[in-house]
Design a protein around this motif. Structure first.
Motif, mmCIF file in Angstrom:
data_model
loop_
_atom_site.group_PDB
_atom_site.id
_atom_site.type_symbol
_atom_site.label_atom_id
_atom_site.label_comp_id
_atom_site.label_asym_id
_atom_site.label_seq_id
_atom_site.Cartn_x
_atom_site.Cartn_y
_atom_site.Cartn_z
ATOM 1 N N LEU A 1 1.893 12.935 11.418
ATOM 2 C CA LEU A 1 0.565 12.345 11.489
ATOM 3 C C LEU A 1 0.674 11.018 12.229
ATOM 4 C CD1 LEU A 1 -1.922 13.559 9.839
ATOM 5 C CD2 LEU A 1 -1.712 11.521 8.464
ATOM 6 N N GLN A 2 -0.224 10.762 13.171
ATOM 7 C CA GLN A 2 -0.235 9.519 13.931
ATOM 8 C C GLN A 2 -1.041 8.466 13.181
ATOM 9 O OE1 GLN A 2 1.488 9.432 16.806
ATOM 10 N NE2 GLN A 2 1.922 11.614 16.732
ATOM 11 N N GLY A 3 -0.633 7.208 13.300
ATOM 12 C CA GLY A 3 -1.396 6.136 12.680
ATOM 13 C C GLY A 3 -0.958 4.771 13.160
ATOM 14 N N VAL A 4 -1.589 3.746 12.601
ATOM 15 C CA VAL A 4 -1.279 2.356 12.915
ATOM 16 C C VAL A 4 -1.101 1.619 11.592
ATOM 17 C CG1 VAL A 4 -2.142 0.222 13.968
ATOM 18 C CG2 VAL A 4 -2.592 2.427 15.064
ATOM 19 N N VAL A 5 -0.007 0.865 11.474
ATOM 20 C CA VAL A 5 0.263 0.117 10.249
ATOM 21 C C VAL A 5 -0.862 -0.900 10.046
ATOM 22 C CG1 VAL A 5 1.835 -1.473 9.079
ATOM 23 C CG2 VAL A 5 2.755 0.427 10.438
ATOM 24 N N HIS A 6 -1.460 -0.841 8.867
ATOM 25 C CA HIS A 6 -2.541 -1.761 8.517
ATOM 26 C C HIS A 6 -2.031 -2.904 7.643
ATOM 27 C CE1 HIS A 6 -6.513 -3.125 7.276
ATOM 28 N NE2 HIS A 6 -6.085 -3.091 6.026
ATOM 29 N N ASP A 7 -1.145 -2.568 6.701
ATOM 30 C CA ASP A 7 -0.661 -3.574 5.765
ATOM 31 C C ASP A 7 0.759 -3.221 5.336
ATOM 32 O OD1 ASP A 7 -0.790 -5.864 4.215
ATOM 33 O OD2 ASP A 7 -1.900 -4.920 2.577
ATOM 34 N N VAL A 8 1.552 -4.249 5.028
ATOM 35 C CA VAL A 8 2.932 -4.082 4.588
ATOM 36 C C VAL A 8 3.127 -4.934 3.337
ATOM 37 C CG1 VAL A 8 5.361 -4.365 5.215
ATOM 38 C CG2 VAL A 8 3.681 -3.758 6.973
ATOM 39 N N VAL A 9 3.612 -4.290 2.269
ATOM 40 C CA VAL A 9 3.815 -5.006 1.009
ATOM 41 C C VAL A 9 5.252 -4.789 0.560
ATOM 42 C CG1 VAL A 9 3.080 -5.284 -1.383
ATOM 43 C CG2 VAL A 9 1.396 -4.652 0.376
ATOM 44 N N TYR A 10 6.039 -5.852 0.567
ATOM 45 C CA TYR A 10 7.426 -5.806 0.113
ATOM 46 C C TYR A 10 7.425 -5.908 -1.414
ATOM 47 C CZ TYR A 10 12.304 -7.150 -0.533
ATOM 48 O OH TYR A 10 13.608 -7.206 -0.932
ATOM 49 N N THR A 11 8.020 -4.933 -2.109
ATOM 50 C CA THR A 11 8.017 -4.931 -3.577
ATOM 51 C C THR A 11 9.416 -5.033 -4.174
ATOM 52 O OG1 THR A 11 8.088 -2.503 -3.729
ATOM 53 C CG2 THR A 11 5.904 -3.550 -3.648
ATOM 54 N N GLY A 12 10.408 -5.311 -3.358
ATOM 55 C CA GLY A 12 11.785 -5.419 -3.858
ATOM 56 C C GLY A 12 12.520 -4.103 -3.680
#
Length: 187
Positions: free
Chosen positions: A125-136
């Motif tokens: 599936l093609q897409g564009v990163v909207h948000d990145v959340v580092y959780t450890g």
């Protein structure tokens, strides 16, 4: 769990905490508005939800509205916005053009940049990163696709200096064994 083992009797435990239900239960019944949606072992309910409600209620799930475009052996070939390949194992019969909902859990999804090729035969599936959340333990990527927002959980198995970049085009890919067909979706 210790008390249950020591007493050796059946316990009925009612909770709205999905993680607690998965950890404590030998069998789970998921109810919606007083109706049982699915009964099964925790791993079955989580890995193979029967309905949209169960998929969304137990853990995080990506749900795609799709249409059957063909059948290849035990796999349904599906079309969905942004998908270059979408397949799901099925039992029973599926007609060409039938509207379905398909789901895949975020931890099953791998991200590839636009120059890297996902393994042959995988759903893409093609897409564009909207948000990145580092959780450890992992990094959560929220990806905008033509069919809506999807999520990928990527385990942080190596040191990460930059967990990702919003605006980056990506391919989300996964083994079709992890795509689960849900109930029929009629317009």
């Amino acid at each position: 769990m210790r008390i249950q083992r020591e007493v050796g009797t059946t316990f009925l435990y009612v909770t709205h905490d999905q993680e607690e239900a998965l950890v404590l239960s030998h069998r789970i019944a998921v109810m919606n508005a007083g109706r049982i949606e699915q009964v099964g072992y925790p791993e079955d309910v989580y890995e193979r939800p029967a309905t949209r409600f169960v998929a969304g209620f137990i853990g995080t799930s990506n749900i795609l509205d799709a249409e059957v475009s063909g059948v290849d052996g035990e796999f349904a070939e599906l079309t969905a916005p942004g998908a270059t390949r979408l397949r799901a194992r099925f039992t029973g019969t599926l007609g060409h053009g039938r509207k379905v909902a398909a789901t895949v859990r975020p931890e099953k999804v791998h991200l590839f940049n636009t120059t890297a090729e996902p393994p042959a035969g995988w759903c893409v599936l093609q897409g564009v990163v909207h948000d990145v959340v580092y959780t450890g333990v992992s990094t959560q990527f929220v990806v905008d696709t033509p069919g809506g927002e999807l999520v990928a959980f990527v385990q942080n198995a190596q040191r990460i200096d930059d967990a990702g970049a919003p605006g980056q085009p990506v391919r989300m890919a996964w083994d079709p064994e992890f795509t689960v067909l849900l109930e029929k979706v009629d317009d």
